[in-house]
Enzyme design. Structure first.
Site, PDB file in Angstrom:
ATOM      1  NE  ARG A  77     -15.669   4.124   2.608  1.00  0.00           N
ATOM      2  CZ  ARG A  77     -14.863   3.118   1.891  1.00  0.00           C
ATOM      3  NH1 ARG A  77     -14.074   3.433   0.854  1.00  0.00           N
ATOM      4  NH2 ARG A  77     -15.118   1.748   2.321  1.00  0.00           N
ATOM      5  CB  CYS A 132     -19.799  -0.716  -3.824  1.00  0.00           C
ATOM      6  SG  CYS A 132     -18.347  -1.365  -2.917  1.00  0.00           S
ATOM      7  CG  ASN A 184     -22.050  -3.584  -7.072  1.00  0.00           C
ATOM      8  OD1 ASN A 184     -22.538  -4.753  -6.668  1.00  0.00           O
ATOM      9  ND2 ASN A 184     -21.148  -2.913  -6.730  1.00  0.00           N
ATOM     10  CE  LYS A 211      -5.224   1.699   4.588  1.00  0.00           C
ATOM     11  NZ  LYS A 211      -5.562   1.708   3.265  1.00  0.00           N
ATOM     12  CE  LYS A 233     -22.839  -4.013   4.405  1.00  0.00           C
ATOM     13  NZ  LYS A 233     -22.798  -5.134   3.337  1.00  0.00           N
ATOM     14  CG  ASP A 279      -2.089   0.997   1.038  1.00  0.00           C
ATOM     15  OD1 ASP A 279      -3.074   0.371   0.694  1.00  0.00           O
ATOM     16  OD2 ASP A 279      -1.983   2.093   1.270  1.00  0.00           O
ATOM     17  NE  ARG A 305     -23.286 -10.332   1.276  1.00  0.00           N
ATOM     18  CZ  ARG A 305     -23.585 -11.266   2.061  1.00  0.00           C
ATOM     19  NH1 ARG A 305     -24.748 -11.015   2.203  1.00  0.00           N
ATOM     20  NH2 ARG A 305     -23.012 -12.395   2.307  1.00  0.00           N
TER      21      ARG A 305
HETATM   22  C1  UGA Z   1     -22.277  -4.305  -2.534  1.00  0.00           C
HETATM   23  C2  UGA Z   1     -22.479  -5.635  -3.283  1.00  0.00           C
HETATM   24  O1  UGA Z   1     -23.643  -6.150  -2.463  1.00  0.00           O
HETATM   25  C3  UGA Z   1     -21.500  -6.645  -3.382  1.00  0.00           C
HETATM   26  O2  UGA Z   1     -21.815  -7.722  -3.845  1.00  0.00           O
HETATM   27  C4  UGA Z   1     -20.320  -6.066  -3.775  1.00  0.00           C
HETATM   28  O3  UGA Z   1     -19.107  -6.773  -3.978  1.00  0.00           O
HETATM   29  C5  UGA Z   1     -19.998  -4.631  -3.339  1.00  0.00           C
HETATM   30  O4  UGA Z   1     -20.888  -3.692  -3.188  1.00  0.00           O
HETATM   31  C6  UGA Z   1     -18.639  -4.021  -3.954  1.00  0.00           C
HETATM   32  O5  UGA Z   1     -19.097  -3.614  -5.107  1.00  0.00           O
HETATM   33  O6  UGA Z   1     -17.512  -3.891  -3.400  1.00  0.00           O
HETATM   34  P1  UGA Z   1     -21.907  -3.563  -0.149  1.00  0.00           P
HETATM   35  O7  UGA Z   1     -21.183  -2.056  -0.567  1.00  0.00           O
HETATM   36  O8  UGA Z   1     -21.161  -4.210   1.172  1.00  0.00           O
HETATM   37  O9  UGA Z   1     -21.953  -4.650  -1.190  1.00  0.00           O
HETATM   38  O10 UGA Z   1     -23.416  -3.364   0.507  1.00  0.00           O
HETATM   39  P2  UGA Z   1     -24.647  -4.106   0.281  1.00  0.00           P
HETATM   40  O11 UGA Z   1     -24.821  -5.094   1.310  1.00  0.00           O
HETATM   41  O12 UGA Z   1     -24.984  -4.410  -1.253  1.00  0.00           O
HETATM   42  O13 UGA Z   1     -25.987  -2.994   0.539  1.00  0.00           O
HETATM   43  C7  UGA Z   1     -25.883  -1.627  -0.082  1.00  0.00           C
HETATM   44  C8  UGA Z   1     -27.000  -0.868   0.409  1.00  0.00           C
HETATM   45  O14 UGA Z   1     -28.235  -1.632   0.165  1.00  0.00           O
HETATM   46  C9  UGA Z   1     -26.958  -0.446   2.009  1.00  0.00           C
HETATM   47  O15 UGA Z   1     -27.074   0.779   2.284  1.00  0.00           O
HETATM   48  C10 UGA Z   1     -28.047  -1.818   2.614  1.00  0.00           C
HETATM   49  O16 UGA Z   1     -28.691  -1.154   3.702  1.00  0.00           O
HETATM   50  C11 UGA Z   1     -29.067  -1.490   1.316  1.00  0.00           C
HETATM   51  N1  UGA Z   1     -30.071  -2.537   1.181  1.00  0.00           N
HETATM   52  C12 UGA Z   1     -29.523  -3.764   1.250  1.00  0.00           C
HETATM   53  C13 UGA Z   1     -31.455  -2.220   1.524  1.00  0.00           C
HETATM   54  O17 UGA Z   1     -31.835  -1.280   1.859  1.00  0.00           O
HETATM   55  N2  UGA Z   1     -32.259  -3.406   1.602  1.00  0.00           N
HETATM   56  C14 UGA Z   1     -31.596  -4.658   1.514  1.00  0.00           C
HETATM   57  O18 UGA Z   1     -32.608  -5.487   1.149  1.00  0.00           O
HETATM   58  C15 UGA Z   1     -30.231  -4.867   1.188  1.00  0.00           C
END
Ligand code: UGA
Length: 415
Positions: free
Chosen positions: A310, A238, A186, A10, A303, A5, A131
């Site tokens: 972020r 993401c 995504n 870090k 979440k 990095d 995730r």
């Molecule tokens: C997301 C994707 O789910 C991953 O597959 C991907 O690898 C990742 O981005 C990435 O590009 O690196 P993540 O950013 O960890 O993962 O978040 P999610 O779990 O997808 O949640 C995204 C948002 O949707 C959150 O604000 C969450 O609260 C919301 N959400 C999710 C809902 O409002 N309802 C749901 O049923 C699910």
């Protein structure tokens, strides 16, 4: 394995076993790797290549896992990818493979190969689908592995072989398709959530119940039960970045991606819709003033299960509430009072939900932390002047709140 990095502090923390983020199971894996001498961290990609070379022979595979943040106009900013290619170009061992794990616009593999200018080095796109919060589990139990290459199908097969032990279906394809799969996945998830949030709004107007509607939808295997929970809008590092980036990719290809634009717009509107819901609950009017109203926000991360704020929908809602003149307190299991990422004059963060709720007009649940369910709502009720709880995740047991003398306003259902 050696990880590099540009951030010296870090690297020092990581070598001491401090991973610096909340990620289930990761600290244990890092500690195990460090103790066994199988893992180390150094400053600089070129230094990493040299060190590994000196230790055990030439490096075979180099993963680029650098950030590609949202740049001007929503375009993905590739400067970190370009910088690391520049740094390593002349020190990559003969015949090695460069693998791009970062989420990058279609065409980046070709661009990387051009920048490298090395015919002997295969460039492969291998997007990740982890995730936040469950990244280790997702890595070890992937739904699929995607590997794409234009210049070197043989390099793609070498990379796919690294994952063979996981037994996941593997999509071997060209680089553009691999790059697009990540964005398409995504953005589809974002679209599913915007759709659900829109259906939840319709449920409120039609006296239907979103929990029953999504349950009924989800039994259809083509739809599935996951990613059907309504909320304050989707966020994180993401989905917002990738939806904007794909819109730019489409724009550059002269394709007006209306469905994706509507997905983003629906989400932006969702933040305001939550504020309108809070306004109605607190003032009894659709246009009532929120100035001088005191509101406690439970959940500030984007979440549950992460400490990441972020692009958090909770903070987007908070900003709108502040703009309307409300005074905000807050609590989040992962955000201590004084956390430098939250401006104290913006949200007064407390160490427990009871302190955050003292004298407020309403409590608003913004993140689906399971511990909010087991809050002592009788005790909370003694503090909440307005006796109102707005539950934007439909997380709480309404009967428990009712018994505590609190009115619970959910999403996509009658209260
Ligand atoms: C997301 C994707 O789910 C991953 O597959 C991907 O690898 C990742 O981005 C990435 O590009 O690196 P993540 O950013 O960890 O993962 O978040 P999610 O779990 O997808 O949640 C995204 C948002 O949707 C959150 O604000 C969450 O609260 C919301 N959400 C999710 C809902 O409002 N309802 C749901 O049923 C699910």
């Amino acid at each position: 394995m050696i990880c590099a990095d540009v951030d010296g502090a870090k690297i020092e923390r990581l070598n001491a076993g401090d991973i610096g983020i909340r990620e289930d199971g990761l600290a244990e894996l890092v500690a195990e790797g460090l103790a066994a001498g199988r893992l180390s961290f150094v400053v600089g990609a070129a230094a990493a290549l040299k060190e590994l070379d000196a230790e055990g022979g030439p490096v075979e595979v180099v993963f680029l896992c650098v950030p590609t943040p949202m740049g001007v106009g929503g375009v993905a900013d590739l400067s970190a990818v370009e910088a690391v290619v520049e740094e390593t170009r002349d020190v990559l061992p003969l015949g090695c493979v460069v693998v791009n794990k970062s989420t990058v616009p279609v065409g980046t593999a070709d661009h990387t190969a051009e920048l490298l200018g090395r015919d002997d080095v295969g460039v492969v796109s291998n997007p990740e689908f982890l995730r936040e919060g469950s990244a280790v589990h997702d890595f070890l139990h992937p739904d699929r592995i995607v590997v794409g290459s234009n210049s070197s199908p043989e390099a793609a097969e070498r990379v796919a072989a690294l994952y063979a032990r996981l037994g996941a279906p593997t999509v071997l394809t060209d680089a553009a398709s691999a790059e697009l799969i990540k964005y398409a996945a995504n953005c589809f998830l974002a679209m599913k959530l915007s759709y659900v949030n829109a259906i939840a709004e319709l449920c409120e107007r039609l006296d239907a119940d979103i929990a029953d509607v999504t349950e009924g939808m989800g039994y259809d295997k083509r739809i599935g039960q996951s990613f059907l929970s309504p909320g304050p809008g989707w966020g994180g590092s993401c989905l917002p970045k990738d939806t904007h980036a794909l819109l730019q990719v489409a724009d550059a290809a002269d394709f007006e991606f209306r469905l994706l634009r509507a997905t983003i717009d629906t989400n932006t509107r969702q933040f305001q819709r939550i504020v309108d819901k809070i306004r109605l609950a607190v003032t009894g009017k659709r246009t009532g003033p929120l100035s001088r109203k005191r509101i406690a926000l439970l959940g500030l991360t984007f979440k549950a299960g992460t400490d990441d704020v972020r692009d958090s929908p909770a903070l987007a809602v908070a900003a709108l509430l502040r703009g309307a003149g409300a005074r905000l307190t807050g609590f989040d299991p992962q955000i201590p009072p004084g956390d430098p990422r939250i401006d104290h004059s913006f949200i007064d963060v407390h160490a427990d939900p009871y302190a955050a709720a003292v004298g407020v007009d309403a409590v608003v649940i913004l993140t689906e932390w399971p511990e909010f369910r087991t809050v002592d709502w009788q005790r909370m009720a003694a503090s909440v002047g307005g006796r109102i709880v707005v539950d934007t995740r439909n997380l709480l047991d309404r009967d428990v709140l009712r018994r505590a003398g609190l009115t619970c306003v959910g999403i996509g259902r009658s209260s």
